[in-house]
Structure formats: structure tokens, C-alpha cells
Design a protein around this motif. Structure first.
Motif, mmCIF file in Angstrom:
data_model
loop_
_atom_site.group_PDB
_atom_site.id
_atom_site.type_symbol
_atom_site.label_atom_id
_atom_site.label_comp_id
_atom_site.label_asym_id
_atom_site.label_seq_id
_atom_site.Cartn_x
_atom_site.Cartn_y
_atom_site.Cartn_z
ATOM 1 N N TYR A 2 0.837 -1.193 0.000
ATOM 2 C CA TYR A 2 0.000 0.000 0.000
ATOM 3 C C TYR A 2 0.876 1.249 0.000
ATOM 4 C CZ TYR A 2 -3.627 -3.280 1.484
ATOM 5 O OH TYR A 2 -4.499 -4.335 1.556
ATOM 6 N N ARG A 41 0.370 -7.675 2.670
ATOM 7 C CA ARG A 41 -0.862 -6.929 2.933
ATOM 8 C C ARG A 41 -1.509 -7.329 4.254
ATOM 9 N NH1 ARG A 41 -3.252 -4.195 -2.181
ATOM 10 N NH2 ARG A 41 -1.434 -4.260 -3.556
ATOM 11 N N ALA A 44 -0.659 -2.256 6.960
ATOM 12 C CA ALA A 44 -0.699 -1.153 5.999
ATOM 13 C C ALA A 44 -0.590 0.190 6.703
ATOM 14 C CB ALA A 44 -1.987 -1.220 5.180
#
Length: 271
Positions: A2, A41, A44
Motif C-alpha cells: 500500500y 498486505r 498497511a
């Protein structure tokens, strides 16, 4: 990964201020847990606050009673420190067993202790060496610091600045490691102190993370040999079980590595 904003503050105060004011921040030290989590992920953070180059987080000081190590000190620096080796030989031995040379030259002591991975090496040293965790706002006794898997009593934005280890009369560390990751499947750090007190800390095995093994402490304080330690029993219900080792196997390994640590007081035994 991200999107995230990278910050490199120059002082402890600047780092803490950023962390307290920004939305979804995370401190970055060695990054060996955080960066893979971001790649997968699983984490983030909107802001990464890199504390590795803050001067006040570096340095090693040895006194007659304690070894003080800045939280941004790398595993390689601890492993290579002659003053630490003179005071607590098992501590640089532990540091030298972590990962590989690349990991040791980037990973930091403070990052490991703040993250409190259940298979990490340093938490056992912190607990067995009756350490004091120093932050930007307080001092925390080792027995009060760890709070379960990947959890500590550090508050939001609180920054671990250094660790003060109590120098024992003698100490030893033994580790049975995963052959790929080199994380501990089970490891034991034993420290003996003037007056006869003993602290035994186990990492890599407990289902609640690092813990003191009081039964072994009492046995060693009363003169138990390594053969006697192998006859002690840990309930597998209290051990982790996963694809690498069952709870029953880890229970057995804890007795083995503790016996080895006792046989190698003054150094390390790594298998």
C-alpha cells in the motif's frame, strides 16, 4: 504494498511527536517483520517512521553492574562487541545466532524486543538477564514487559530507546532452530546471580510467548545437573504446535535446550 509516507526523524522527540500526531503510523527499525507483513498486505501503516539513524538510540555502555544497549543497535554490532562479550558472553553469542549475516547487519535489538515474536531470541535474554526496558517516557521491568504473542505493554507512540541488562555471575544460551529461518523452535537462556538466584527464560515454544520456567530455576538453584533437567516436564498444553513442531515435541525440546544451556554456561550451544 500500500501507499505509505516515509519519515526519517533525527531525534527521539521528533520521532515520538510524529508517531503521536500522524494517522496510522508505525516505527521502522530493522523491519524484518513489518516489511514482509506490508508486502503480504497484513499491515498497511500510512506512515513509516524510521528510527534507525537517531544518534540517541545507538551505543553500548558496560558498567560494573549492567550492559546498556541502544535500541537501534544491530545484531551484528552486539555479536561483535568485545565489552559485551567480557561482561555477558552468552549475549553476543545469542546475537550471532540470529538469521544470517544480512539479517544481523540490518535487524536491531530494539525492533526484536518491541515486536516480541514468539520465536525471537532477544526476549529470552531480556527476561533471564532481569533487564530494564527504557522508553522515551518510563522504565519497565522485564517481568512486566511482555504481554503475550507479538504484544508488550508499550503504549501507542511509546518508543523503546535502550535496554539495560543486569550482569550475572554466569549465563548460557542454547537454541534448537528451524533450519530455514533460523528462528528458535525452542531456546533457553539461563542466568545465575550472586546469592544463588537463577532465572531461566524460554523462547520459541510457549503458546503465550517467552516465559520464565520456574521449576527449572528452582532445580538449578538447588544444584540440579543437566541430566536432572531432562527429567522435568512441561505440559504440552502450554506449548505451541505448528507445521514445524508439535506441542509435544516442543515440550521435549525445551528440556533439551535448557540442559544444554546449563552445560554451556559462559557461552552458547546452537543446533
Amino acid at each position: 504494498m500500500y501507499d505509505t509516507v516515509y519519515h526519517r526523524p533525527q531525534t527521539i522527540n521528533d520521532a515520538v511527536k510524529l508517531c503521536s500526531e500522524l494517522d496510522e503510523p508505525a516505527y521502522l527499525s530493522g523491519g524484518h517483520t513489518l516489511i514482509p507483513a506490508m508486502k503480504g498486505r497484513l499491515a498497511a501503516p500510512a506512515h513509516l517512521i524510521d528510527v534507525r539513524r537517531i544518534p540517541d538510540l545507538a551505543g553500548i555502555t558496560v558498567t560494573s553492574d549492567h550492559v546498556l544497549i541502544g535500541s537501534a543497535t544491530t545484531h551484528a554490532e552486539v555479536a561483535a562487541s568485545a565489552p559485551i562479550a567480557s561482561a555477558i558472553p552468552a549475549l553476543p553469542g545469542l546475537a550471532g545466532s540470529i538469521g544470517d549475516v544480512q539479517v544481523r547487519n540490518v535487524g536491531t535489538m530494539g525492533g526484536s524486543v518491541a515486536n516480541n515474536d514468539p520465536a525471537a531470541d532477544y526476549p529470552s535474554a531480556v527476561l533471564a538477564l532481569d533487564a530494564t526496558i527504557v522508553t522515551d517516557r518510563r522504565e519497565i521491568a522485564a517481568d512486566d514487559y511482555f504481554d503475550g504473542l507479538y504484544s508488550t505493554v508499550l503504549e501507542p507512540s511509546e518508543l523503546l530507546t535502550r535496554i539495560k541488562y543486569k550482569i550475572p555471575t554466569i549465563a548460557g544460551y542454547a537454541k534448537f532452530r528451524n533450519p530455514a529461518s533460523r528462528y528458535a523452535l525452542a531456546a533457553a537462556f539461563i542466568a545465575k546471580y550472586a546469592g544463588g538466584s537463577v532465572r531461566v527464560a524460554i523462547t520459541g515454544a510457549g503458546n503465550s510467548g517467552v516465559f520464565r520456567w520456574k521449576e527449572a530455576e528452582d532445580a538449578i538453584a538447588n544444584g540440579a545437573t543437566s541430566d536432572a533437567i531432562k527429567n522435568l516436564h512441561l505440559d504440552p498444553e502450554d506449548m505451541m504446535g505448528d507445521m514445524h513442531a508439535s506441542a509435544e515435541y516442543r515440550s521435549h525440546l525445551v528440556t533439551i535446550v535448557t540442559a544444554r544451556a546449563l552445560d554451556h554456561l559462559g557461552g552458547v550451544n546452537i543446533t
